[in-house]
Design a protein around this motif. Structure first.
Motif, mmCIF file in Angstrom:
data_model
loop_
_atom_site.group_PDB
_atom_site.id
_atom_site.type_symbol
_atom_site.label_atom_id
_atom_site.label_comp_id
_atom_site.label_asym_id
_atom_site.label_seq_id
_atom_site.Cartn_x
_atom_site.Cartn_y
_atom_site.Cartn_z
ATOM 1 N N PHE A 81 -5.833 -13.778 27.113
ATOM 2 C CA PHE A 81 -6.974 -13.720 26.268
ATOM 3 C C PHE A 81 -7.014 -12.277 25.288
ATOM 4 O O PHE A 81 -6.518 -11.430 26.038
ATOM 5 C CB PHE A 81 -8.112 -14.284 26.499
ATOM 6 N N ASP A 110 -12.165 -15.009 21.786
ATOM 7 C CA ASP A 110 -13.760 -14.935 21.458
ATOM 8 C C ASP A 110 -13.718 -15.249 20.000
ATOM 9 O O ASP A 110 -14.284 -14.114 19.027
ATOM 10 C CB ASP A 110 -14.652 -14.018 21.868
ATOM 11 N N PHE A 154 -13.306 -19.171 22.928
ATOM 12 C CA PHE A 154 -14.395 -19.202 23.891
ATOM 13 C C PHE A 154 -15.639 -19.228 22.896
ATOM 14 O O PHE A 154 -16.434 -18.369 22.823
ATOM 15 C CB PHE A 154 -14.460 -18.016 24.653
ATOM 16 N N ARG A 168 -27.815 -11.369 23.290
ATOM 17 C CA ARG A 168 -27.035 -12.504 23.031
ATOM 18 C C ARG A 168 -27.496 -13.672 22.370
ATOM 19 O O ARG A 168 -26.726 -14.556 22.150
ATOM 20 C CB ARG A 168 -26.077 -13.007 24.233
ATOM 21 N N LYS A 207 -19.623 -22.542 26.117
ATOM 22 C CA LYS A 207 -20.178 -21.609 26.975
ATOM 23 C C LYS A 207 -21.560 -21.466 26.887
ATOM 24 O O LYS A 207 -22.120 -21.734 25.802
ATOM 25 C CB LYS A 207 -19.359 -20.292 26.980
ATOM 26 N N HIS A 208 -22.260 -20.645 27.868
ATOM 27 C CA HIS A 208 -22.054 -20.467 29.193
ATOM 28 C C HIS A 208 -22.752 -21.314 30.111
ATOM 29 O O HIS A 208 -24.010 -21.068 30.128
ATOM 30 C CB HIS A 208 -22.235 -19.019 29.435
ATOM 31 N N MET A 251 -16.846 -22.652 29.810
ATOM 32 C CA MET A 251 -16.987 -21.309 30.478
ATOM 33 C C MET A 251 -18.129 -21.432 31.353
ATOM 34 O O MET A 251 -19.300 -21.831 31.084
ATOM 35 C CB MET A 251 -16.844 -20.164 29.655
ATOM 36 N N ASP A 286 -16.383 -16.706 33.665
ATOM 37 C CA ASP A 286 -16.261 -15.719 32.781
ATOM 38 C C ASP A 286 -15.779 -14.311 33.409
ATOM 39 O O ASP A 286 -15.357 -14.475 34.405
ATOM 40 C CB ASP A 286 -18.081 -15.405 32.419
ATOM 41 N N HIS A 287 -15.844 -13.472 32.610
ATOM 42 C CA HIS A 287 -15.317 -12.122 32.966
ATOM 43 C C HIS A 287 -15.424 -11.443 34.189
ATOM 44 O O HIS A 287 -16.578 -11.055 34.467
ATOM 45 C CB HIS A 287 -15.505 -11.134 31.614
ATOM 46 N N MET A 318 -10.978 -15.580 35.238
ATOM 47 C CA MET A 318 -10.687 -14.649 34.089
ATOM 48 C C MET A 318 -10.811 -13.244 34.473
ATOM 49 O O MET A 318 -11.829 -12.789 35.180
ATOM 50 C CB MET A 318 -11.944 -14.841 33.093
ATOM 51 N N TRP A 429 -18.998 -9.355 18.017
ATOM 52 C CA TRP A 429 -18.038 -10.566 18.435
ATOM 53 C C TRP A 429 -17.449 -10.901 16.896
ATOM 54 O O TRP A 429 -17.303 -12.214 16.705
ATOM 55 C CB TRP A 429 -18.628 -11.796 19.036
ATOM 56 N N GLU A 517 -23.498 -8.528 23.836
ATOM 57 C CA GLU A 517 -23.723 -8.642 25.315
ATOM 58 C C GLU A 517 -24.068 -7.121 25.700
ATOM 59 O O GLU A 517 -23.721 -6.349 25.107
ATOM 60 C CB GLU A 517 -22.260 -8.979 25.551
HETATM 61 C C1 BGC Z 1 -18.575 -12.894 27.766
HETATM 62 C C2 BGC Z 1 -18.078 -14.096 27.279
HETATM 63 C C3 BGC Z 1 -16.714 -13.895 26.509
HETATM 64 C C4 BGC Z 1 -15.777 -13.340 27.670
HETATM 65 C C5 BGC Z 1 -14.451 -12.894 27.175
HETATM 66 C C6 BGC Z 1 -17.622 -12.089 28.661
HETATM 67 O O1 BGC Z 1 -18.030 -10.786 29.097
HETATM 68 O O2 BGC Z 1 -19.790 -12.912 28.493
HETATM 69 O O3 BGC Z 1 -18.946 -14.630 26.539
HETATM 70 O O4 BGC Z 1 -15.849 -15.068 26.289
HETATM 71 O O5 BGC Z 1 -16.389 -12.035 28.135
HETATM 72 O O6 BGC Z 1 -14.368 -11.852 26.229
#
Ligand code: BGC
Length: 764
Positions: A81, A110, A154, A168, A207-208, A251, A286-287, A318, A429, A517
């Motif tokens: 990604f 994303d 995502f 968010r 998500k999430h 996710m 998630d990350h 991830m 985003w 975020e």
């Molecule tokens: C976010 C996700 C996002 C992912 C990948 C994470 O920090 O919570 O919403 O899809 O990063 O970028």
């Protein structure tokens, strides 16, 4: 270009047939073929190759493109990604042919509200209450994303959000279960278009999961603790709706749910997602969430975290390669089983099949000769659609004495730190969108008036003068560039042009990074620097139009009292400035409605529409002491859920019910006549709410159950009818059984959640 990238014998399974496109999901006629293909492929795979498929990677400071390419050749990567151009993706995918089994990677990003063309943030899309607009934005997003060689987004984020402190909330569709479910499902269908492998389609990864929107105090990544009835009635249906619409992926959320992190939550990931909802697709963490299990305090080390996540059912890891590091040893020690690994590998390979990657490893990529000469070329944008969608997302909050629309004559002062910010109008985003291609309010207004009027512009203030906040926002990217003048000089310069003008338009609110975020706020008002500017502008005595740009509900008491007109524009994307100008000058009549309640004070949070009545409800018409209220503030929201004005007026008649009783198999209709009583053509959103008056558990005073956008010419009226059947009356009881209970139901229909007509019927 196609089958030679898959090992020869397996190519036999690949079908060139045209896929049936009858659902949002995967064509059913392929399932058998897919299963046979994947089973065969898995028999050929070594354990290392299997574990490699579970690794979802992105380029970072410690993991270079070259290192990733080497890992791809070694069969250690399943997907990638954050790599977003065709040449970059192709370079990686080319490495697949040097791997033993030549299993293609998929590429995700994303894409939340647009790829190259940026549409309004999701909260703004929700404010349109316009499913066609949402579908348009997601369809174009998919086309542009596929045109960049990507396979998956995502998105959508369907977390129910009732706390505007959480940054968010900008990424979701607001507080309401029904609205979010409709919007999310619409997006999934538009992304996948019946077949995520088709040209111009991508797979949706919703998500999430689960309940990320309910983090305590609106503080990002925080704890979620919730009763099961609330969880299933309010927070879970939106995920379920996105899956029912065919989303290929899920996710897993970063937060814990009732003490157990989603990432290790067997109940969420197995019992509900797989067994109850029959989800067959791919789950991704998630990350870095697997490593996060140690910090959550449920795993003693990374190795145990990897074990717990896999066992719970997190298919792909991830960004932290915990599976790559530990699964082999865990299997050897008998701490995970081969079946558990295989289960996840199958989900990854199934998803790749569904994205068409086994039929063509270069799906969406094509040959290098098909690459755009300029990735950011103007010709790749969809400006017209972005403008049309953005217009539907704008919400008119106040309009005294018809201050708006503005006339294209005289002198207009345009003032504010967000009036000419290309970066901010794109929102957070904003995917591969290029800020330089965004139309600001200044540009939009200039183009709209041409030489018919004079437009004067001043910045007037910085978004904030708080140095710590500026530093925070600029941590990874120079997002906010403070002006060199002192705050007073900026205000003085602004007042000078205001004094020369007939009207002042002030564009204020949040920098886009404030609604993102890791951007929770404890104070959700307009920052002081801008408030000071507004006060100085007010003091000029000129009509004051406030144009808000923000990614969450704000507390706007001063603004609501002192502005002559106020327009909520969220972050409206590439064409935002044109859309806003269209509304300001009346070339488009606004019809947006708030998808989240706007509180008067942060101390009222949570404040949302579908509340329970309590045993001592507060009655604003007859305020009493021992009722559920605050004594130091006007109770209730500043602007309720579903609220938004128009340049025309609408009347709503009493409700007509086709019957006052309903039985389990029947249906009744609740209808109203809606009339445009003003002088302009316009659209509004007619909203249906229901209340189960007495039930085995307390039910919300008003739950949104349907809505319809109606367009009416001046003087025109139309009957708007909503069918109601027993299914709509069901809820999850304390046994988590989804059933209706006989008795009285109130029906409300109106143009927002508070200004409604009321009737009732009996469920027999
Ligand atoms: C976010 C996700 C996002 C992912 C990948 C994470 O920090 O919570 O919403 O899809 O990063 O970028």
């Amino acid at each position: 270009m196609t089958t030679h990238h898959v090992i020869g014998v397996l190519a036999l399974f690949v079908s060139a047939s045209i896929y049936a496109q009858d659902s949002g999901g995967i064509p059913q006629n392929q399932v058998k073929e897919k299963n046979a293909f994947v089973s065969h492929l898995m028999k050929e795979m070594t354990l290392d190759e299997k574990i490699g498929q579970l690794n979802l990677v992105s380029v970072g400071p410690d993991y270079t493109k070259e290192a990733i390419m080497a890992d791809v050749r070694a069969g250690k990567v399943g997907g990638m990604f954050n790599t977003v151009t065709k040449p970059d993706i192709r370079r990686i995918q080319d490495q697949v042919q040097y791997s033993r089994l030549k299993i293609p990677l998929f590429y995700a990003y994303d894409v939340v509200h647009g790829q190259r063309t940026v549409f309004p943030i999701s909260l703004g899309l929700a404010a349109s209450w316009d499913l066609n607009a949402v579908a348009t934005s997601a369809r174009i997003s998919a086309e542009e994303t596929a045109a960049d060689g990507l396979n998956m987004t995502f998105s959508p984020m369907v977390d129910i959000t009732r706390d505007p402190r959480w940054g968010r909330v900008s990424e979701g569709f607001g507080e309401d279960t029904y609205l979010t479910s409709r919007m999310g499902a619409e997006m999934v269908k538009a992304y996948q278009n019946g077949d995520p492998s088709a040209p111009g389609s991508i797979m949706a990864n919703v998500k999430h999961y689960a309940l990320y929107g309910a983090v305590e105090g609106g503080r990002d990544y925080n704890t979620v603790d919730m009763s099961l009835t609330r969880m299933f009635n309010d927070y879970m249906p939106s995920y379920q709706a996105a899956l029912a619409a065919g989303a290929g992926g899920v996710m897993v959320a970063l937060n814990s749910v009732n003490g157990i992190p989603a990432t290790s939550n067997v109940w969420l990931l197995q019992d509900i997602l797989r067994k109850q909802w029959h989800f067959n697709g791919l789950t991704v963490s998630d990350h870095g969430a697997i490593g996060g299990l140690v910090k959550h305090g449920v795993a003693q080390d990374d190795r145990q975290a990897a074990m717990m996540a896999l066992k719970a059912g997190v298919d792909m890891d991830m960004a932290d390669n915990m599976y790559g590091k530990y699964l082999k040893g865990l299997l050897k020690d008998g701490l995970v089983t081969q079946q558990e690994i295989d289960r996840s590998v199958r989900h990854v390979l199934d998803a790749k099949w569904d994205m068409g990657l086994f039929a063509d490893a270069y799906r969406h990529l094509g040959p290098a000769s098909s690459d755009p000469a300029d990735t950011n070329a103007e010709s790749r944008l969809h400006r017209q659609q972005a403008r049309e969608v953005a217009r539907t997302s704008l919400v008119l909050l106040k309009n005294d004495k018809d201050t708006l629309p503005l006339q294209k004559k005289g002198t207009i002062a345009l003032i504010g730190p967000l009036a000419d910010s290309q970066r901010d109008i794109m929102g957070s985003w904003s995917a591969a969108g290029v800020a330089k291609q965004a139309v600001t309010v200044l540009k939009g207004m200039q183009d709209a008036i041409g030489d018919k009027a004079t437009l004067l512009y001043e910045r007037g203030a910085n978004v904030t003068d708080d140095k710590d906040i500026v530093d925070y926002l600029n941590t990874y990217e120079q997002q906010v560039v403070p002006d060199k003048r002192t705050p007073q000089q900026m205000i003085d310069d602004a007042v000078k042009i205001a004094d020369k003008s007939d009207v002042v338009v002030a564009v204020v609110g949040e920098a886009q990074g404030m609604a993102h975020e890791a951007s929770s706020r404890s104070d959700i008002s307009i920052p002081e620097s801008q408030r000071n500017l507004l006060k100085a502008l007010k003091a000029t005595g000129k009509p004051l139009v406030i144009v808000l740009m923000n990614g969450r509900p704000l507390t706007l008491n001063w603004e609501a009292e002192n502005a002559d007109a106020m327009l909520e524009t969220w972050f409206s994307g590439t064409e935002g400035g044109n859309a806003i100008a269209d509304v300001l000058f009346g070339d488009y009549n606004p019809s947006g409605k708030l998808p989240m309640t706007f509180p008067r004070s942060v101390g009222q949070i949570p404040l949302y529409n579908s509340v329970l009545n309590t045993g001592r409800p507060f009655n604003p018409k007859k305020p009493e002491k021992y009722t559920s209220r605050y004594f130091d503030i006007t109770n209730g929201p500043l602007y309720p859920f579903g609220f938004g004005l128009s340049y025309t007026q609408f009347s709503v008649s009493d409700i007509t019910l086709s019957s006052t009783t309903l039985n389990a198999k029947g249906q009744l209709t609740a209808s109203v006549m809606v009339k445009n009583t003003g002088k302009r053509a316009g659209a509004t959103i007619v909203q249906l709410y229901l209340q189960d008056v007495t039930a085995s558990i307390s039910r919300p005073v008003k739950e949104l159950k349907n809505f319809e956008k109606v367009e009416l010419a001046p003087g025109e009226e139309k009957r708007v009818s909503f069918p109601i059947d027993e299914k709509q009356l069901r809820f999850y009881n304390t046994q988590l059984k989804w059933a209706s209970e006989p008795g009285k139901f109130n029906v409300f229909i109106g143009l927002d959640s508070q200004d409604v007509q009321q009737s009732s019927f009996l469920l027999e």
